[in-house]
Design a protein around this motif. Structure first.
Motif, PDB file in Angstrom:
ATOM      1  N   UNK A 133      54.724  77.438  31.534  1.00 46.77           N
ATOM      2  CA  UNK A 133      55.446  77.778  32.750  1.00 46.77           C
ATOM      3  C   UNK A 133      56.336  78.990  32.501  1.00 46.77           C
ATOM      4  N   UNK A 134      56.100  80.027  33.264  1.00 46.05           N
ATOM      5  CA  UNK A 134      56.905  81.225  33.103  1.00 46.05           C
ATOM      6  C   UNK A 134      56.490  82.062  31.899  1.00 46.05           C
ATOM      7  N   UNK A 135      57.152  83.207  31.772  1.00 50.48           N
ATOM      8  CA  UNK A 135      56.779  84.161  30.715  1.00 50.48           C
ATOM      9  C   UNK A 135      57.786  84.190  29.571  1.00 50.48           C
ATOM     10  N   UNK A 136      58.924  83.565  29.789  1.00 51.57           N
ATOM     11  CA  UNK A 136      60.039  83.732  28.868  1.00 51.57           C
ATOM     12  C   UNK A 136      59.876  83.008  27.547  1.00 51.57           C
ATOM     13  N   UNK A 137      59.318  83.681  26.576  1.00 55.00           N
ATOM     14  CA  UNK A 137      59.318  83.085  25.233  1.00 55.00           C
ATOM     15  C   UNK A 137      59.141  84.177  24.196  1.00 55.00           C
ATOM     16  N   UNK A 138      59.344  83.810  22.942  1.00 51.87           N
ATOM     17  CA  UNK A 138      59.397  84.828  21.903  1.00 51.87           C
ATOM     18  C   UNK A 138      58.052  85.492  21.647  1.00 51.87           C
ATOM     19  N   UNK A 154      50.242  81.712  32.013  1.00 48.45           N
ATOM     20  CA  UNK A 154      51.566  81.336  32.495  1.00 48.45           C
ATOM     21  C   UNK A 154      51.476  81.002  33.970  1.00 48.45           C
ATOM     22  N   UNK A 155      52.067  79.908  34.362  1.00 52.77           N
ATOM     23  CA  UNK A 155      52.060  79.535  35.774  1.00 52.77           C
ATOM     24  C   UNK A 155      53.455  79.700  36.361  1.00 52.77           C
ATOM     25  N   UNK A 156      53.528  79.651  37.679  1.00 58.14           N
ATOM     26  CA  UNK A 156      54.804  79.699  38.399  1.00 58.14           C
ATOM     27  C   UNK A 156      55.406  81.105  38.471  1.00 58.14           C
ATOM     28  N   UNK A 157      54.706  82.061  37.946  1.00 57.45           N
ATOM     29  CA  UNK A 157      55.245  83.420  37.992  1.00 57.45           C
ATOM     30  C   UNK A 157      54.145  84.416  38.340  1.00 57.45           C
ATOM     31  N   UNK A 158      54.562  85.466  38.991  1.00 52.50           N
ATOM     32  CA  UNK A 158      53.691  86.621  39.115  1.00 52.50           C
ATOM     33  C   UNK A 158      54.585  87.837  39.120  1.00 52.50           C
ATOM     34  N   UNK A 159      54.372  88.650  38.119  1.00 47.97           N
ATOM     35  CA  UNK A 159      55.222  89.800  37.950  1.00 47.97           C
ATOM     36  C   UNK A 159      54.303  90.953  37.560  1.00 47.97           C
ATOM     37  N   UNK A 160      54.166  91.864  38.470  1.00 45.87           N
ATOM     38  CA  UNK A 160      53.228  92.970  38.267  1.00 45.87           C
ATOM     39  C   UNK A 160      53.550  93.749  36.989  1.00 45.87           C
ATOM     40  N   UNK A 161      54.803  93.714  36.581  1.00 39.83           N
ATOM     41  CA  UNK A 161      55.201  94.493  35.409  1.00 39.83           C
ATOM     42  C   UNK A 161      54.845  93.822  34.092  1.00 39.83           C
ATOM     43  N   UNK A 162      54.524  92.542  34.161  1.00 39.94           N
ATOM     44  CA  UNK A 162      54.251  91.828  32.922  1.00 39.94           C
ATOM     45  C   UNK A 162      52.749  91.788  32.664  1.00 39.94           C
ATOM     46  N   UNK A 164      51.006  90.059  30.608  1.00 44.01           N
ATOM     47  CA  UNK A 164      50.396  88.789  30.244  1.00 44.01           C
ATOM     48  C   UNK A 164      49.858  88.086  31.488  1.00 44.01           C
ATOM     49  N   UNK A 165      48.756  87.389  31.316  1.00 39.22           N
ATOM     50  CA  UNK A 165      48.115  86.762  32.475  1.00 39.22           C
ATOM     51  C   UNK A 165      48.976  85.654  33.070  1.00 39.22           C
ATOM     52  N   UNK A 166      48.911  85.552  34.377  1.00 37.42           N
ATOM     53  CA  UNK A 166      49.681  84.503  35.024  1.00 37.42           C
ATOM     54  C   UNK A 166      49.006  84.072  36.315  1.00 37.42           C
ATOM     55  N   UNK A 167      49.355  82.882  36.753  1.00 31.35           N
ATOM     56  CA  UNK A 167      48.939  82.409  38.064  1.00 31.35           C
ATOM     57  C   UNK A 167      50.201  81.930  38.745  1.00 31.35           C
ATOM     58  N   UNK A 168      50.540  82.572  39.835  1.00 26.73           N
ATOM     59  CA  UNK A 168      51.785  82.139  40.457  1.00 26.73           C
ATOM     60  C   UNK A 168      52.208  83.079  41.560  1.00 26.73           C
ATOM     61  N   UNK A 169      53.479  83.068  41.786  1.00 28.82           N
ATOM     62  CA  UNK A 169      53.981  83.819  42.931  1.00 28.82           C
ATOM     63  C   UNK A 169      55.166  84.647  42.470  1.00 28.82           C
ATOM     64  N   UNK A 170      55.556  85.578  43.321  1.00 28.85           N
ATOM     65  CA  UNK A 170      56.646  86.470  42.991  1.00 28.85           C
ATOM     66  C   UNK A 170      57.960  85.785  43.374  1.00 28.85           C
ATOM     67  N   UNK A 171      58.604  85.199  42.405  1.00 29.16           N
ATOM     68  CA  UNK A 171      59.831  84.450  42.671  1.00 29.16           C
ATOM     69  C   UNK A 171      60.903  85.303  43.330  1.00 29.16           C
ATOM     70  N   UNK A 199      66.197  81.988  29.368  1.00 30.90           N
ATOM     71  CA  UNK A 199      64.923  81.366  29.036  1.00 30.90           C
ATOM     72  C   UNK A 199      64.211  80.813  30.240  1.00 30.90           C
ATOM     73  N   UNK A 200      64.610  81.229  31.430  1.00 32.80           N
ATOM     74  CA  UNK A 200      63.968  80.731  32.639  1.00 32.80           C
ATOM     75  C   UNK A 200      63.809  81.895  33.613  1.00 32.80           C
ATOM     76  N   UNK A 201      62.689  82.553  33.482  1.00 31.03           N
ATOM     77  CA  UNK A 201      62.496  83.754  34.289  1.00 31.03           C
ATOM     78  C   UNK A 201      62.355  83.460  35.778  1.00 31.03           C
ATOM     79  N   UNK A 202      61.870  82.251  36.107  1.00 30.27           N
ATOM     80  CA  UNK A 202      61.752  81.919  37.536  1.00 30.27           C
ATOM     81  C   UNK A 202      63.149  81.901  38.155  1.00 30.27           C
TER      82      UNK A 202
END
Lengths: 346, 346
Positions: A133-138, A154-162, A164-171, A199-202
């Motif tokens: 969940x999310x992108x925030x890790x080392x 990563x789920x729960x996030x979508x950030x065009x700038x990141x 790393x692959x994700x499935x989610x929405x733009x919080x 540690x919680x990017x959402x």
DNA sequence: TGCAATTTTGTAAGCGCTTACATTATTCTC
DNA sequence: GAGAATAATGTAAGCGCTTACAAAATTGCA
């Protein structure tokens, strides 16, 4: 209790037993089970009959060892106790199951260090892929996973700038849109109750979204009263009470999720404040409870089920193709304007 | 990306690599990891250093194969989406984790056949022990598990007449006590909304408890209007609406769980019925939502967390001792009399 | 110091399965 | 109907770890 012909102690039938009974080699039995179309029908039937009669079921460890994969997908969520994760995991699991995969869930209690441990634990247990969940890790963690060849999503996030692959929405965007609605209703004295943004990017993005909306409308985003607390009804109550003691008193309290909002709502009632007459309250997630409280909660609807299902599909594809998940998928959220948002008191 | 000295393709270090580096045998390395006290300190340090340097982590499949156990405990719950299971599983998992075990959860959607499949799947995947909900399942299944030597424990039930081990409460008694309270308030026209009682002994016992209470007070238990439906808010709504069309109209609707009760409450409001003035409603479980609705729900409080924790302890003990769980543990429930229960309309 | 008792370490045999490669059976093609 | 191409099956080598048993090192005691 009594095995017809036991040579191994536990008395469970093995591939070899099946092979003997069906009069074929172990390789053929294995093929029958794993790629049935590579075996001619007559043989297959014979083998399956033997499997049936013996009550054979393959040994997981042996299979994992020989095949170098376990058919297990791991997921680490902050907590099982929030309905949003439960719902997404349910869909995630169903989709995996339909594809012959098993889900292994662990929870981190929103603590990065625990998450770190859990990731290692799941990989050690042979998770073929991981949902986080999310992108925030080392960076080290990502390197570990890459070295291991474990596809991650990563789920729960979508950030065009990141990248790393994700499935989610733009919080950020979702919260910005909600905030715009609040400001449009006439509110100028906003306040926010959020989860800890470390540690919680959402959570961080949601705060940023609110600030963006404020700045865009000429409000002082830096002055936003912000309480960071744990996601629980009780913490929502306390944070709300604290905010209500401020001068000037906020006329709208934006909550980082529905759980906090429900706590806030409850406390408002206890304090004798009318919602939305005296103070407006908003949530985020649109969990079931949102429509059950009185008045029903204005919030952001998040497609949890769809997220879980698609997350599974993406990881399955990665596993099938042997290529890490490359694309990110953005899901849309939408506003649910309900009873807790109104104009500020005159 | 680049392995210093790769001979196996994936390039992950193995026990043998560690052994070589630490200048000991693989047996010693294995012992360091599994029973550290059987290795002298100097050696142990050397080995652990090598483990560290190599980033070694044991291969799960190989370990499972050789040790003939996986350190995994399986649980099959009806659904992850009900907070009661989520909460119990959270506690269950925490306790397991503290003892070095991993939880594997699956859900059956309240369907016996799916549960059957899931049990086989979890056992095939090497679950060393199993937690199931309720006692209702085929003899064949129990035999299968016994043959496999997998300790099993049933949660959510306690029935002195059933010899199989369980951790839970007496559903019948709990419901009877609640029903007594309802009858004491003056209600004579009761009705119940329950889950399907086939393959669900908790639901069946709750219905039985209500009937017992009725009979004891001279009411016609056989005539009890009973709707069996799925556990969901929506189904609770519909069932309630249906009951309200009966003549005479029930003055109290007993629901099999809180989710149904919340649906009933919502529908009552929609129908313009005052709770508890026009009709009383009760639930079962005492989930968080119960205190959030208006009026707050009269229900039975169940110690879900404690149940999850103790379930883990019992299975851990069985695993440790090699003896199946023998004892059953009864937990106490208690009534939470809140706003949805009042005297019947005059 | 010498010998037995005890602790620590090593040797090596699997655990039950998958799969590359070899072998045998079947089907086509002309 | 012979030979090539293809399909089905068999052979056997591990996969990486644990653990019974054997061997070596250490300790205790007279």
């Amino acid at each position: 209790m009594n095995d017809d012909k036991s040579d191994t102690l536990p008395g469970l039938p093995t591939l070899a037993d099946v092979a003997e009974r069906a009069n074929v080699s172990t390789a053929t039995v294995s093929r029958c089970l794993n790629s049935p179309d590579r075996v001619v029908e007559a043989t297959r039937e014979r083998v399956l009959k033997a499997v049936q009669e013996l009550g054979y079921s393959p040994n997981f460890g042996a299979r994992a060892l020989a095949a170098r994969r376990t058919g297990t997908v791991g997921a680490i969520i902050p907590t099982m106790e929030n309905a949003i994760f439960a719902r997404a995991m349910q869909a995630f699991q169903e989709e995996l199951r339909d594809n012959g995969l098993t889900l292994l869930v662990a929870s981190s209690a929103y603590r990065p260090q625990v998450e770190d441990e859990q990731i290692h634990a799941l990989v050690a247990r042979g998770a073929d892929a991981l949902l986080l969940i999310g992108h925030d890790r080392s960076e080290a963690l990502y390197q570990f996973l890459e070295r291991r060849g474990v596809p991650v999503l990563a789920a729960w996030v979508h950030d065009a700038d990141n990248p790393r692959p994700s499935i989610g929405f733009d919080n950020r965007k979702a919260m910005r849109m909600l905030a715009e609605e609040v400001i449009r209703a006439g509110h100028r004295d906003l306040a926010m109750i959020s989860a800890d943004i470390n540690g919680n990017d959402r959570a961080r993005e949601r705060v940023a979204g609110l600030r963006e909306a404020m700045a865009a409308r000429g409000l002082d985003a830096e002055a936003l009263p912000l309480i960071q607390t744990r996601y629980s009804i009780e913490h929502g109550r306390q944070a709300f009470a604290k905010l209500m003691r401020r001068v000037p008193r906020p006329t709208a309290v934006i909550c980082g999720n529905d759980v906090l909002a429900v706590g806030a709502l409850q406390m408002a009632r206890e304090m004798g404040l009318h919602v939305p007459g005296d103070v407006s309250i908003t949530g985020f997630d649109d969990i079931e409870i949102a429509t059950l409280v009185e008045p029903p909660l204005t919030t952001v609807h998040v497609p949890h089920r769809a997220m879980g299902r698609q997350a599974a599909q993406m990881l399955i594809e990665a596993l099938r193709s042997g290529v890490p998940v490359a694309e990110s998928v953005e899901l849309q959220t939408d506003l649910r304007l309900r009873g807790t948002l109104g104009p500020p008191p005159a």
